[in-house]
Write a protein that holds these residues in place. Structure first.
Motif, PDB file in Angstrom:
ATOM      1  N   GLN A   1      76.052  14.031 -82.098  1.00 10.51           N
ATOM      2  CA  GLN A   1      75.994  15.096 -81.093  1.00 10.51           C
ATOM      3  C   GLN A   1      74.619  15.738 -81.044  1.00 10.51           C
ATOM      4  O   GLN A   1      74.097  16.033 -79.960  1.00 10.51           O
ATOM      5  CB  GLN A   1      77.070  16.144 -81.395  1.00 10.51           C
ATOM      6  N   ILE A   2      74.030  15.959 -82.204  1.00 11.95           N
ATOM      7  CA  ILE A   2      72.669  16.507 -82.244  1.00 11.95           C
ATOM      8  C   ILE A   2      71.695  15.569 -81.559  1.00 11.95           C
ATOM      9  O   ILE A   2      70.863  15.979 -80.735  1.00 11.95           O
ATOM     10  CB  ILE A   2      72.245  16.767 -83.705  1.00 11.95           C
ATOM     11  N   LEU A   3      71.814  14.294 -81.894  1.00 13.62           N
ATOM     12  CA  LEU A   3      70.874  13.311 -81.355  1.00 13.62           C
ATOM     13  C   LEU A   3      71.016  13.172 -79.845  1.00 13.62           C
ATOM     14  O   LEU A   3      70.019  13.207 -79.109  1.00 13.62           O
ATOM     15  CB  LEU A   3      71.110  11.971 -82.045  1.00 13.62           C
ATOM     16  N   LEU A   4      72.238  13.037 -79.363  1.00  7.56           N
ATOM     17  CA  LEU A   4      72.454  12.806 -77.930  1.00  7.56           C
ATOM     18  C   LEU A   4      72.127  14.046 -77.102  1.00  7.56           C
ATOM     19  O   LEU A   4      71.631  13.921 -75.972  1.00  7.56           O
ATOM     20  CB  LEU A   4      73.891  12.361 -77.681  1.00  7.56           C
ATOM     21  N   GLN A   5      72.393  15.232 -77.627  1.00  2.00           N
ATOM     22  CA  GLN A   5      72.051  16.438 -76.868  1.00  2.00           C
ATOM     23  C   GLN A   5      70.537  16.646 -76.817  1.00  2.00           C
ATOM     24  O   GLN A   5      70.002  17.099 -75.806  1.00  2.00           O
ATOM     25  CB  GLN A   5      72.753  17.647 -77.476  1.00  2.00           C
ATOM     26  N   LYS A   6      69.854  16.313 -77.899  1.00  2.23           N
ATOM     27  CA  LYS A   6      68.387  16.339 -77.864  1.00  2.23           C
ATOM     28  C   LYS A   6      67.869  15.303 -76.864  1.00  2.23           C
ATOM     29  O   LYS A   6      66.927  15.568 -76.100  1.00  2.23           O
ATOM     30  CB  LYS A   6      67.836  16.045 -79.256  1.00  2.23           C
TER      31      LYS A   6
END
Length: 565
Positions: free
Chosen positions: A107-112
């Motif tokens: 989630q962190i990676l995709l939202q970034k």
């Protein structure tokens, strides 16, 4: 937490919207895009004539030129926006706080990733009025419109994924920024060389068949004017797969490199080269080159610190880097002038020189802009200011290390120019019918002045910008934007404002740093400046040499004020 909520994405977009530089960069991008399009449109309208019917049907060419301009903007601006998505969290020590939330690593990676994509998509929307303008002139088939849109979207997805991968792998924004360009250049080079090798080994009669097969993994090389919708969808699979691979690798490094200790990978590579070269040197009598006149800390403390602490400040490591670059450049250059390369591909040397020059300017600008910003971030600037040196001496000694790195970058370029000079003087088939117009002494003179004048100008301009900045991202982005705008704006204004006045157009061309090297490389100096073949370029180099001196003076004069505020 709601599964459909995106708190990190909302936070990133809010911060992007609150930054003033976001709108400044968009305005600069819009000016460059519309100016470049106008420069391309002006001769097209003159050729079509004054009637409206004479211009109908040329929307296809205009649309393809718009796609090329947009792709150039993607590959130039997108890494600067996405390379710092993770490294900025590392530098602020806030990545650990993200891991403490309910957000999972994906989630962190995709939202970034989504925040970077939405930023660059807003840049693509700037080109919609121009696309409508092209469509109004007619001649754009549905397949071409679909293909151009898909190529732009694939380019954004792939470049953003690669920059995000470098951001999760690197420790600093500078490393991620430079790593994105270096990895992209290496991948493109490997793919093209692999295609050439396969064509040579299998002796395919239709040269380029394997190259055309391999390059389809890059949207930049996928662009084709004559392609159907079905072919576009089929060719989109390989770029999407490579993008997914980049994201998988980014997820792999996100947690593993989040709290990794600061390790100088470049230093490890240089140590490995040291060991390999020392083993090889045993066969040549253990020949060594060492300088016995080493500066002591009390003589030049800042220079001594840079030479003993930083990787690129140590002379023997710079020699190792130069040796590796020279081996690669000489191998590619000798292959380019070999008999196995067809005469129509001899322009590979010019392409190699342009690629090396671009990477050299990017590397030098990033390191120079980051020279004092890194001291502020690491909280070591106050320690430097406690030395019994005035601020201008600190700047001067810092620039000494950057100057050595600058000449290491200049020597491979000089090698390409030298091999190209020899090839031009020996080959009667070079440049086709323009062989008689090639002036070898003039080519060597302008090529040498390009290195002697432009590289110091980039160094002192970026160093001056870095003195005024407080963050790595802002320093790198500002230095890159100023250099790109300086190179492009003059050419665009010259083409669009010199309506019927060749003198005005030539004057604006001289104000762009890339005009003289580009004209010199393609042997078109005499055509553009028939009466001022020597005086025009000489005046241009003189002006830029004075500007380099001015930026150096500004750095030294304002050092006390900028470093202590």
């Amino acid at each position: 937490m709601n599964a459909l909520s995106f708190p990190l994405l909302a936070k990133e977009l809010t911060e992007i919207a609150a930054r003033r530089r976001t709108y400044i960069v968009r305005v600069v991008y819009a000016l460059l895009l519309y100016g470049s399009f106008a420069a391309f449109l002006h001769p097209k309208l003159n050729y079509a004539g004054a009637t409206v019917l004479g211009a109908m049907g040329m929307g296809r060419d205009l649309f393809y030129s718009l796609i090329v301009f947009q792709m150039f903007g993607i590959y130039l601006f997108l890494p600067a926006f996405t390379a710092g998505l993770i490294t900025q969290e590392k530098e602020r020590d806030s990545l650990v706080l993200l891991f403490l939330t309910e957000l999972k690593p994906w989630q962190i990676l995709l939202q970034k990733y989504a925040s970077g994509l939405l930023s660059i998509f807003s840049f693509l929307l700037i080109g919609l009025p121009l696309a409508a303008f092209c469509y109004a002139y007619g001649g754009i088939p549905t397949a071409a419109l679909f293909h151009g849109t898909v190529v732009l979207i694939l380019s954004c997805l792939q470049v953003a994924a690669l920059a995000l991968l470098c951001s999760t792998r690197a420790r600093t924004t500078v490393g991620a920024f430079l790593g994105t360009y270096i990895v992209a250049a290496v991948l493109v080079g490997i793919v093209n060389l692999s295609g050439v090798a396969m064509d040579h080994w299998f002796q395919r009669p239709d040269s380029g068949s394997f190259i055309n097969l391999f390059v389809k993994i890059f949207p930049l090389l996928l662009f084709n004017e004559d392609i159907t919708i079905e072919q576009t969808l089929l060719h989109s699979i390989a770029p999407l797969v490579l993008t997914f691979v980049f994201l998988l690798l980014a997820r792999f490094y996100l947690v593993r490199r989040a709290f990794a200790p600061a390790r100088n990978r470049l230093l490890a590579v240089f140590r490995w080269l040291d060991a390999a070269m020392q083993r090889g040197n045993r066969f040549f009598g253990n020949v060594t080159f060492r300088t016995h006149d080493r500066a002591l800390p009390e003589d030049d403390p800042i220079a001594w610190r840079e030479m003993s602490r930083t990787t690129l400040g140590r002379p023997h490591y710079l020699v190792r880097l130069l040796l590796v670059l020279e081996i690669v450049v000489c191998a590619l250059s000798l292959w380019a002038i070999s008999d196995r390369v067809s005469s129509r591909d001899k322009g590979f040397l010019s392409l190699l020189a342009a690629s090396l020059g671009t990477l050299s300017v990017l590397s030098l600008s990033a390191f120079a802009a980051n020279a004092f910003v890194s001291e502020r971030i690491n909280q070591t600037l106050e320690v430097l200011l406690t030395t019994p040196l005035v601020a201008r001496d600190i700047v001067r000694q810092k620039a000494r290390m950057l100057t050595r790195f600058m000449w290491v970058l200049a020597i491979p370029l000089a090698t390409v120019f030298g091999i190209e000079t020899w090839s031009k003087s020996e080959s009667t088939a070079w440049n086709g019918s323009r062989q008689a117009y090639i002036n070898i002494p003039a080519y060597v003179t302008w090529a040498a002045l390009s290195l002697v004048v432009y590289l110091p100008l980039v160094l002192w301009l970026s160093l001056w910008i870095g003195l005024k900045m407080r963050t790595r991202f802002r320093a790198i982005l500002t230095a890159l934007g100023v250099i790109v705008a300086w190179c492009a704006v003059s050419i665009v204004i010259g083409v669009t404002s010199g309506m019927g006045s060749d003198r005005v157009q030539r004057l604006w061309l001289l104000l762009s740093p890339i005009s003289i090297p580009m004209l010199n490389e393609f042997s078109e100096m005499r055509e553009i400046f028939p009466k001022f073949t020597t005086i025009g370029p000489a005046c241009s180099f003189l002006v830029y040499a004075l500007l380099a001196f001015v930026f150096r003076h500004l750095c030294l004069r304002g050092a006390e004020r900028e470093l202590r505020r």
